[in-house]
Design a protein around this motif. Structure first.
Motif, PDB file in Angstrom:
ATOM      1  N   PRO A 126       0.921  -1.918  -0.853  1.00 57.41           N
ATOM      2  CA  PRO A 126       0.182  -0.194   0.101  1.00 57.41           C
ATOM      3  C   PRO A 126       0.915   1.218   0.134  1.00 57.41           C
ATOM      4  O   PRO A 126       0.385   2.042  -0.321  1.00 57.41           O
ATOM      5  CB  PRO A 126      -0.819  -0.238   1.401  1.00 57.41           C
ATOM      6  CG  PRO A 126      -0.411  -1.369   1.327  1.00 57.41           C
ATOM      7  CD  PRO A 126       0.684  -2.274   0.884  1.00 57.41           C
ATOM      8  N   GLN A 127       2.173   0.951   0.353  1.00 53.67           N
ATOM      9  CA  GLN A 127       2.488   2.274   0.504  1.00 53.67           C
ATOM     10  C   GLN A 127       3.700   2.564  -1.143  1.00 53.67           C
ATOM     11  O   GLN A 127       4.079   4.269  -0.554  1.00 53.67           O
ATOM     12  CB  GLN A 127       4.042   2.755   1.902  1.00 53.67           C
ATOM     13  CG  GLN A 127       5.086   1.533   1.576  1.00 53.67           C
ATOM     14  CD  GLN A 127       4.949   0.119   2.138  1.00 53.67           C
ATOM     15  OE1 GLN A 127       3.055  -0.275   1.951  1.00 53.67           O
ATOM     16  NE2 GLN A 127       5.532  -0.484   2.982  1.00 53.67           N
ATOM     17  N   VAL A 128       3.729   2.121  -1.336  1.00 52.95           N
ATOM     18  CA  VAL A 128       3.971   2.525  -3.151  1.00 52.95           C
ATOM     19  C   VAL A 128       3.099   2.964  -4.032  1.00 52.95           C
ATOM     20  O   VAL A 128       1.750   2.852  -3.780  1.00 52.95           O
ATOM     21  CB  VAL A 128       4.594   0.972  -3.667  1.00 52.95           C
ATOM     22  CG1 VAL A 128       4.919   0.963  -5.179  1.00 52.95           C
ATOM     23  CG2 VAL A 128       5.306   0.407  -3.091  1.00 52.95           C
ATOM     24  N   ARG A 129       3.874   4.485  -4.227  1.00 51.96           N
ATOM     25  CA  ARG A 129       2.441   5.010  -5.093  1.00 51.96           C
ATOM     26  C   ARG A 129       2.148   4.640  -6.423  1.00 51.96           C
ATOM     27  O   ARG A 129       0.906   4.619  -6.093  1.00 51.96           O
ATOM     28  CB  ARG A 129       4.168   6.639  -5.865  1.00 51.96           C
ATOM     29  CG  ARG A 129       2.758   7.498  -6.217  1.00 51.96           C
ATOM     30  CD  ARG A 129       2.204   8.318  -5.556  1.00 51.96           C
ATOM     31  NE  ARG A 129       1.805   9.072  -6.017  1.00 51.96           N
ATOM     32  CZ  ARG A 129       0.049   9.813  -5.351  1.00 51.96           C
ATOM     33  NH1 ARG A 129      -0.209   9.617  -4.173  1.00 51.96           N
ATOM     34  NH2 ARG A 129       0.171  10.915  -6.168  1.00 51.96           N
ATOM     35  N   LYS A 130       2.676   3.543  -6.891  1.00 52.02           N
ATOM     36  CA  LYS A 130       1.882   2.928  -7.756  1.00 52.02           C
ATOM     37  C   LYS A 130       0.666   2.374  -7.621  1.00 52.02           C
ATOM     38  O   LYS A 130      -0.742   1.871  -7.892  1.00 52.02           O
ATOM     39  CB  LYS A 130       2.385   1.900  -8.760  1.00 52.02           C
ATOM     40  CG  LYS A 130       1.895   1.615 -10.431  1.00 52.02           C
ATOM     41  CD  LYS A 130       2.853   0.672 -10.471  1.00 52.02           C
ATOM     42  CE  LYS A 130       4.277  -0.313  -9.424  1.00 52.02           C
ATOM     43  NZ  LYS A 130       5.202  -1.016 -10.990  1.00 52.02           N
ATOM     44  N   ARG A 131       1.035   1.785  -6.659  1.00 47.49           N
ATOM     45  CA  ARG A 131      -0.704   1.273  -5.842  1.00 47.49           C
ATOM     46  C   ARG A 131      -1.514   2.005  -5.198  1.00 47.49           C
ATOM     47  O   ARG A 131      -2.444   1.720  -6.489  1.00 47.49           O
ATOM     48  CB  ARG A 131      -0.230   0.462  -4.438  1.00 47.49           C
ATOM     49  CG  ARG A 131      -1.335  -0.284  -3.218  1.00 47.49           C
ATOM     50  CD  ARG A 131      -1.762  -1.003  -4.365  1.00 47.49           C
ATOM     51  NE  ARG A 131      -2.863  -2.046  -3.088  1.00 47.49           N
ATOM     52  CZ  ARG A 131      -2.799  -2.654  -1.760  1.00 47.49           C
ATOM     53  NH1 ARG A 131      -1.925  -3.571  -1.969  1.00 47.49           N
ATOM     54  NH2 ARG A 131      -3.963  -3.120  -0.901  1.00 47.49           N
ATOM     55  N   GLN A 132      -0.957   3.284  -4.688  1.00 49.84           N
ATOM     56  CA  GLN A 132      -1.415   4.291  -4.717  1.00 49.84           C
ATOM     57  C   GLN A 132      -2.647   4.526  -5.590  1.00 49.84           C
ATOM     58  O   GLN A 132      -3.954   4.534  -5.693  1.00 49.84           O
ATOM     59  CB  GLN A 132      -1.104   5.744  -3.646  1.00 49.84           C
ATOM     60  CG  GLN A 132      -0.887   4.962  -2.371  1.00 49.84           C
ATOM     61  CD  GLN A 132       1.235   5.821  -2.058  1.00 49.84           C
ATOM     62  OE1 GLN A 132       0.437   7.090  -3.025  1.00 49.84           O
ATOM     63  NE2 GLN A 132       1.048   5.124  -0.700  1.00 49.84           N
ATOM     64  N   ILE A 133      -2.652   4.820  -7.149  1.00 51.85           N
ATOM     65  CA  ILE A 133      -2.439   5.623  -7.487  1.00 51.85           C
ATOM     66  C   ILE A 133      -3.474   4.556  -8.362  1.00 51.85           C
ATOM     67  O   ILE A 133      -4.667   4.503  -8.647  1.00 51.85           O
ATOM     68  CB  ILE A 133      -1.776   5.353  -9.484  1.00 51.85           C
ATOM     69  CG1 ILE A 133      -1.279   6.689  -8.348  1.00 51.85           C
ATOM     70  CG2 ILE A 133      -2.520   5.550 -10.576  1.00 51.85           C
ATOM     71  CD1 ILE A 133       0.445   7.365  -9.618  1.00 51.85           C
ATOM     72  N   ASP A 134      -3.491   3.386  -8.011  1.00 50.61           N
ATOM     73  CA  ASP A 134      -4.021   1.676  -8.597  1.00 50.61           C
ATOM     74  C   ASP A 134      -5.411   1.463  -8.108  1.00 50.61           C
ATOM     75  O   ASP A 134      -6.299   1.510  -8.352  1.00 50.61           O
ATOM     76  CB  ASP A 134      -3.109   0.585  -8.968  1.00 50.61           C
ATOM     77  CG  ASP A 134      -4.587  -0.335  -9.737  1.00 50.61           C
ATOM     78  OD1 ASP A 134      -4.735  -0.130 -11.464  1.00 50.61           O
ATOM     79  OD2 ASP A 134      -4.737  -1.819  -9.331  1.00 50.61           O
TER      80      ASP A 134
END
Length: 389
Positions: A126-134
């Motif tokens: 969850p802390q990875v930006r790509k995951r947050q965008i998704d």
């Protein structure tokens, strides 16, 4: 058997792990009699027309070049689908990447067996930006997951088999029976033990200078040994974001350090022949994905150290603690603990059995962690997919 292998996010030739993996798999399967057709990105600095997939032949392998930026890989679907129709391969292999999947899609539509290679965590923490965008885009579709996760899960479900170093890279909703855990390997023909012992210990660090690879930990451990009176030398092969900091730390003791820089992979065996102990100070606490899924990397540098006949010092974490066994192939230290890293480095270098441990490491990698072993297992998986769909 005819196989179309798609690694559209990887530049070949190249010195990084992905390029080495792709090349060794293609060569290894070709040597086992598989007719290999391989799609990669062109080498750095070369430009190609993205829709034409120009090809060339080397070592009984037909290479095709898909010149698209990695995030736009799926835009090459039409060219990939055309290639699948023309070749009519017995199976399609694709190296997973977030924005790839054209090969899995084209093969599924033509009812061709597919093998998905997964070498990194498919669903980011969850802390990875790509995951947050998704996650923020999950409202676009019914359900609770974003479009990238859905596309990844679709590829997994429509693959006949999935190969990965560790099953936790694959989303938990995918049935485990579809997954085969398969480690990477070393080229045991190219990497061979040195012919004579060195007068003084030479510790080597090989790889990308990223903080979770532990290059600054290696430097700090080296400084401890130097301050304790060690006359050892320290060889660093590679480059990356941590290089400036690593060189700053080492500067007061410059006579103890040699910086080979980023080199072609063909030069690495000769450099390892100058060393007596290989060090792989991985620090998973600095990498969110490794914290979330465990150490899913297949440690290429460790296998190459072993093939070169070097005893190895690495972190005491699974599965590294099953590859390197203390006082058999080297030593293990507490990940992130500089003092313990220095202690184990010194202990391995000074142990009278050091040469024997290097021989043990060579034997172990030949028997269990070579590219030959990897490709033989891969061929068996492909044959089973084709004959028992």
């Amino acid at each position: 058997m005819k196989v179309l292998y798609i690694a559209s996010g990887i530049r070949v030739p190249g010195a990084f792990g992905g390029a080495i993996h792709t090349t060794e798999v293609a060569k290894g399967l070709a040597q086992l009699g598989v007719e290999m057709h391989v799609v990669t990105r062109p080498a750095q600095g070369q430009r190609r027309k993205p829709w034409q997939l120009p090809k060339h032949q080397t070592d009984s392998i037909t290479w095709y070049e898909a010149d698209l930026p990695k995030p736009l890989s799926l835009l090459g679907y039409a060219a990939i689908a055309r290639l699948v129709r023309e070749l009519q391969p017995d199976a399609v292999m694709e190296r997973y990447y977030n924005f790839a999947g054209a090969g899995i899609l084209a093969a599924a539509r033509q009812k061709i067996p597919t093998l998905l290679e997964v070498n990194a965590l498919i669903v980011d923490p969850p802390q990875v930006r790509k995951r947050q965008i998704d996650d923020a885009l999950s409202w676009l579709l019914p359900g609770n997951s974003g479009p990238m996760r859905r596309w990844a899960a679709w590829q997994c479900r429509h693959s006949s088999k999935i190969v990965t170093p560790l099953h936790t890279t694959v989303p938990p909703e995918i049935e485990r029976s579809r997954i085969v855990e398969l480690p990477w390997g070393a080229n045991v023909q190219a990497f061979r033990p040195q012919t004579k012992p060195l007068a003084q210990p030479v510790f080597v660090f090989l790889g990308s200078f990223r903080h979770w690879h532990g290059v600054t930990d290696f430097i700090q451990a080296a400084i401890r040994l130097i301050q304790q009176g060690s006359q050892a030398k320290f060889l660093l092969i590679g480059s990356g974001p941590e290089q400036t900091e690593a060189q700053r730390l080492a500067a007061p003791y410059a006579e103890h350090f040699e910086w080979a820089g980023a080199v072609a992979h063909e030069r690495v065996p000769a450099l390892l022949a100058q060393a007596s102990v290989g060090v792989a100070p991985f620090n998973p606490a600095r990498h969110p994905a490794l914290q979330a899924a465990g150490f899913f990397w297949s440690p290429l540098k460790i296998y190459e150290y072993m093939a070169a006949g070097l005893p190895v010092v690495t972190a005491n974490i699974p599965p590294l603690d099953t590859i390197i066994r203390p006082q058999q192939e080297g030593g293990l230290f507490e990940a992130g603990n500089i003092a313990d890293l220095a202690r184990v480095m010194q202990a391995v270098a000074n142990d009278p059995q050091r040469q024997q441990w290097g021989q043990n490491a060579r034997q172990r990698v030949v028997e269990h962690y070579s590219w030959e072993q990897h490709c033989q297992a891969l061929k068996q998986i492909l044959q089973t997919m084709i004959t028992q769909p």
